[in-house]
Design an enzyme around this catalytic site. Structure first.
Site, PDB file in Angstrom:
ATOM      1  N   ASP A 147      -6.314   5.692   5.323  1.00  0.00           N
ATOM      2  CA  ASP A 147      -6.565   4.532   4.443  1.00  0.00           C
ATOM      3  C   ASP A 147      -7.485   3.541   5.161  1.00  0.00           C
ATOM      4  OD1 ASP A 147      -6.205   2.844   2.236  1.00  0.00           O
ATOM      5  OD2 ASP A 147      -4.363   1.971   2.993  1.00  0.00           O
ATOM      6  N   CYS A 201      -2.012   0.493  10.063  1.00  0.00           N
ATOM      7  CA  CYS A 201      -1.275  -0.777  10.120  1.00  0.00           C
ATOM      8  C   CYS A 201      -1.298  -1.549   8.810  1.00  0.00           C
ATOM      9  CB  CYS A 201      -1.859  -1.651  11.235  1.00  0.00           C
ATOM     10  SG  CYS A 201      -1.484  -0.965  12.842  1.00  0.00           S
ATOM     11  N   SER A 244       0.822  -1.224   0.000  1.00  0.00           N
ATOM     12  CA  SER A 244       0.000   0.000   0.000  1.00  0.00           C
ATOM     13  C   SER A 244       0.846   1.259   0.000  1.00  0.00           C
ATOM     14  CB  SER A 244      -0.859   0.081   1.251  1.00  0.00           C
ATOM     15  OG  SER A 244      -1.735  -0.949   1.321  1.00  0.00           O
ATOM     16  N   GLY A 297       1.686  -0.191   8.176  1.00  0.00           N
ATOM     17  CA  GLY A 297       2.532   1.006   8.199  1.00  0.00           C
ATOM     18  C   GLY A 297       3.061   1.480   6.853  1.00  0.00           C
ATOM     19  N   GLY A 298       2.473   1.005   5.762  1.00  0.00           N
ATOM     20  CA  GLY A 298       2.958   1.416   4.435  1.00  0.00           C
ATOM     21  C   GLY A 298       2.878   2.922   4.209  1.00  0.00           C
ATOM     22  N   ASP A 340      -4.387   2.947  14.779  1.00  0.00           N
ATOM     23  CA  ASP A 340      -4.973   1.686  14.290  1.00  0.00           C
ATOM     24  C   ASP A 340      -4.903   0.682  15.435  1.00  0.00           C
ATOM     25  OD1 ASP A 340      -5.425  -0.828  12.835  1.00  0.00           O
ATOM     26  OD2 ASP A 340      -4.869   0.258  11.019  1.00  0.00           O
ATOM     27  N   LYS A 353     -13.228   4.310  -0.390  1.00  0.00           N
ATOM     28  CA  LYS A 353     -13.466   2.954  -0.917  1.00  0.00           C
ATOM     29  C   LYS A 353     -14.762   2.976  -1.732  1.00  0.00           C
ATOM     30  CE  LYS A 353      -9.974   1.802   1.672  1.00  0.00           C
ATOM     31  NZ  LYS A 353      -8.645   1.570   1.121  1.00  0.00           N
TER      32      LYS A 353
HETATM   33  C1  SAM Z   1      -5.932  -1.050   4.088  1.00  0.00           C
HETATM   34  S1  SAM Z   1      -5.421  -1.141   5.719  1.00  0.00           S
HETATM   35  C2  SAM Z   1      -4.251   0.137   5.846  1.00  0.00           C
HETATM   36  C3  SAM Z   1      -2.942  -0.161   5.223  1.00  0.00           C
HETATM   37  C4  SAM Z   1      -1.917   0.906   5.480  1.00  0.00           C
HETATM   38  N1  SAM Z   1      -2.266   2.167   4.848  1.00  0.00           N
HETATM   39  C5  SAM Z   1      -0.562   0.503   4.993  1.00  0.00           C
HETATM   40  O1  SAM Z   1      -0.075   1.118   4.051  1.00  0.00           O
HETATM   41  O2  SAM Z   1       0.037  -0.405   5.556  1.00  0.00           O
HETATM   42  C6  SAM Z   1      -6.761  -0.503   6.589  1.00  0.00           C
HETATM   43  C7  SAM Z   1      -6.560  -0.370   8.087  1.00  0.00           C
HETATM   44  O3  SAM Z   1      -7.605   0.437   8.590  1.00  0.00           O
HETATM   45  C8  SAM Z   1      -7.819   0.050   9.928  1.00  0.00           C
HETATM   46  N2  SAM Z   1      -9.101   0.593  10.356  1.00  0.00           N
HETATM   47  C9  SAM Z   1     -10.331   0.365   9.868  1.00  0.00           C
HETATM   48  N3  SAM Z   1     -11.241   1.059  10.568  1.00  0.00           N
HETATM   49  C10 SAM Z   1     -10.566   1.770  11.495  1.00  0.00           C
HETATM   50  C11 SAM Z   1     -10.928   2.701  12.493  1.00  0.00           C
HETATM   51  N4  SAM Z   1     -12.200   3.033  12.694  1.00  0.00           N
HETATM   52  N5  SAM Z   1      -9.954   3.245  13.261  1.00  0.00           N
HETATM   53  C12 SAM Z   1      -8.668   2.924  13.078  1.00  0.00           C
HETATM   54  N6  SAM Z   1      -8.260   2.052  12.131  1.00  0.00           N
HETATM   55  C13 SAM Z   1      -9.191   1.487  11.357  1.00  0.00           C
HETATM   56  C14 SAM Z   1      -7.730  -1.464   9.878  1.00  0.00           C
HETATM   57  O4  SAM Z   1      -7.404  -1.972  11.154  1.00  0.00           O
HETATM   58  C15 SAM Z   1      -6.605  -1.676   8.849  1.00  0.00           C
HETATM   59  O5  SAM Z   1      -5.361  -1.898   9.477  1.00  0.00           O
END
Ligand code: SAM
Length: 363
Positions: free
Chosen positions: A279, A223, A190, A225-226, A242, A308
């Site tokens: 994200d 998470c 990501s 962490g990208g 996260d 999304k």
């Molecule tokens: C697509 S992943 C993110 C990837 C991240 N951008 C990366 O580059 O590694 C989506 C993340 O959003 C988090 N998430 C979803 N709803 C959330 C919320 N209400 N609060 C915090 N984190 C949330 C999920 O736990 C998940 O780790």
């Protein structure tokens, strides 16, 4: 010229077509899109001669969400002979009406798996084609980034569309795709989404000022962490929010504070944040609203976030969410710049950038 070529992600032709239809008619250019599912392109057929040239000039490319590139088509060639494709291209181009002299040549294909093979041919074909075009005075003798770009788009080995785009109103990237290398030490793929967003939304000459070392960023849904990695790589400090686990390599930098909290409730401990990135896989309308709240409260100056896309009605959902966000910012007297794009690294999502131009105190 009556046809406008638009490249898009395969599978998103309907969205790209809906968008060009709306946007062209708002400029009083009327026509209809030709759409072939999963082809990776849309051809907009204008009813009036000269209207494609009008669109490449007047339709702000940056404001298109689903198009990766657009160019006015001067010539379509079918049944090009294998032994000599160059001669008929030169012949047709020298007779084409309204084709400007160009400063750059891109021999491209739509971004489909089938076209990947063709891309090898395009690479080999570029050098002799360039020389021949220069010989005919269709291309300047030296590359000139200020002059129009000549596009030859092969959809099949003997079938291509040829035309031009303007460097102030096109994508600067070959096929409309920035070529980025996945950094081996990044925690997720990501990471390329945020890096691409920087390339597309922030002019390179402004990176040192707007993506400066020492700035603070907040990453919602961070998470593993990208996205945080991209900020850390630019020597920023990051609140990563996260409930999941952050990559240890990022925590070891000392630049990251991990908050295991809900991104919708998180408040930055100090109001010194420049960048908000998000994200989270959440309803797009909720995310857009949250981003608006951060910008309006002055908690961040710039935001990059994903919306999304739903399974159905993707174009309508995106338009509605963006419109709601704009209205929300305007009602709160925030001056802003907003751009949205279906990036190469985006799949079922689009990426939005909002920059606040108002000086809002976060306290
Ligand atoms: C697509 S992943 C993110 C990837 C991240 N951008 C990366 O580059 O590694 C989506 C993340 O959003 C988090 N998430 C979803 N709803 C959330 C919320 N209400 N609060 C915090 N984190 C949330 C999920 O736990 C998940 O780790």
């Amino acid at each position: 010229m009556k046809q406008l070529m638009l490249y898009c992600r395969p599978g998103f032709e309907k969205e790209c077509a809906g968008e060009i239809q709306d946007r062209a008619s708002s400029l009083e250019v009327f026509g209809f899109p030709r759409v072939q599912k999963n082809s990776g392109f849309v051809l907009f057929e204008c009813y009036q001669q000269g209207d494609a040239a009008k669109l490449v000039k007047s339709l702000d490319f940056k404001s298109l969400i689903f198009a990766r590139q657009m160019f006015a088509v001067a010539v379509e060639l079918t049944d090009l002979p294998r032994e000599d494709r160059i001669s008929p291209i030169l012949q047709e181009l020298s007779e084409a009406d309204g084709m400007p002299m160009c400063g750059d040549l891109r021999i491209e294909t739509p971004d489909t798996n089938e076209a990947k093979e063709l891309l090898k041919f395009c690479r080999k074909f570029t050098v002799p084609m360039r020389q021949a075009l220069r010989g005919k005075g269709i291309l300047f003798n030296k590359d000139n980034p200020k002059k129009p770009v000549l596009h030859i788009c092969f959809v099949e080995p003997g079938h291509c569309y040829i035309g031009y785009s303007l460097p102030i109103n096109n994508s600067q990237f070959f096929m409309g795709i920035p070529r980025l290398k996945f950094p081996a030490d990044a925690p997720s793929r990501s990471t390329l989404k945020l890096e691409e967003a920087f390339h597309v939304f922030i002019p390179r000459e402004e990176w040192d000022e707007r993506l400066a070392s020492g700035m603070w960023g907040v990453d919602l849904g961070a998470c593993p962490g990208g996205w945080t990695y991209q900020l850390v790589k630019r020597s920023m400090f990051v609140h990563s929010v996260d409930n999941g686990l952050m990559a240890q390599s990022l925590m070891d930098t000392g630049q990251v504070k991990h908050h295991q909290e809900d991104g919708f409730k998180f408040e930055p401990p100090r109001k010194n944040v420049t960048w908000l990135v998000c994200d989270m896989i959440e309803k797009p309308s909720r995310v857009a609203q949250l981003m608006g709240e951060w910008i309006i409260s002055g908690w961040a100056k710039e935001a990059i976030f994903n919306l999304k896309l739903p399974m159905k009605g993707r174009y309508d959902e995106v338009l509605q969410d963006i419109e709601n966000l704009k209205v929300f910012l305007i009602k709160n007297d925030v001056k802003f710049k907003l751009q949205a794009k279906h990036l190469y690294h985006d799949r079922e999502e689009i990426t939005v950038h909002v920059q606040s131009l108002s000086n809002i105190s976060p306290y």
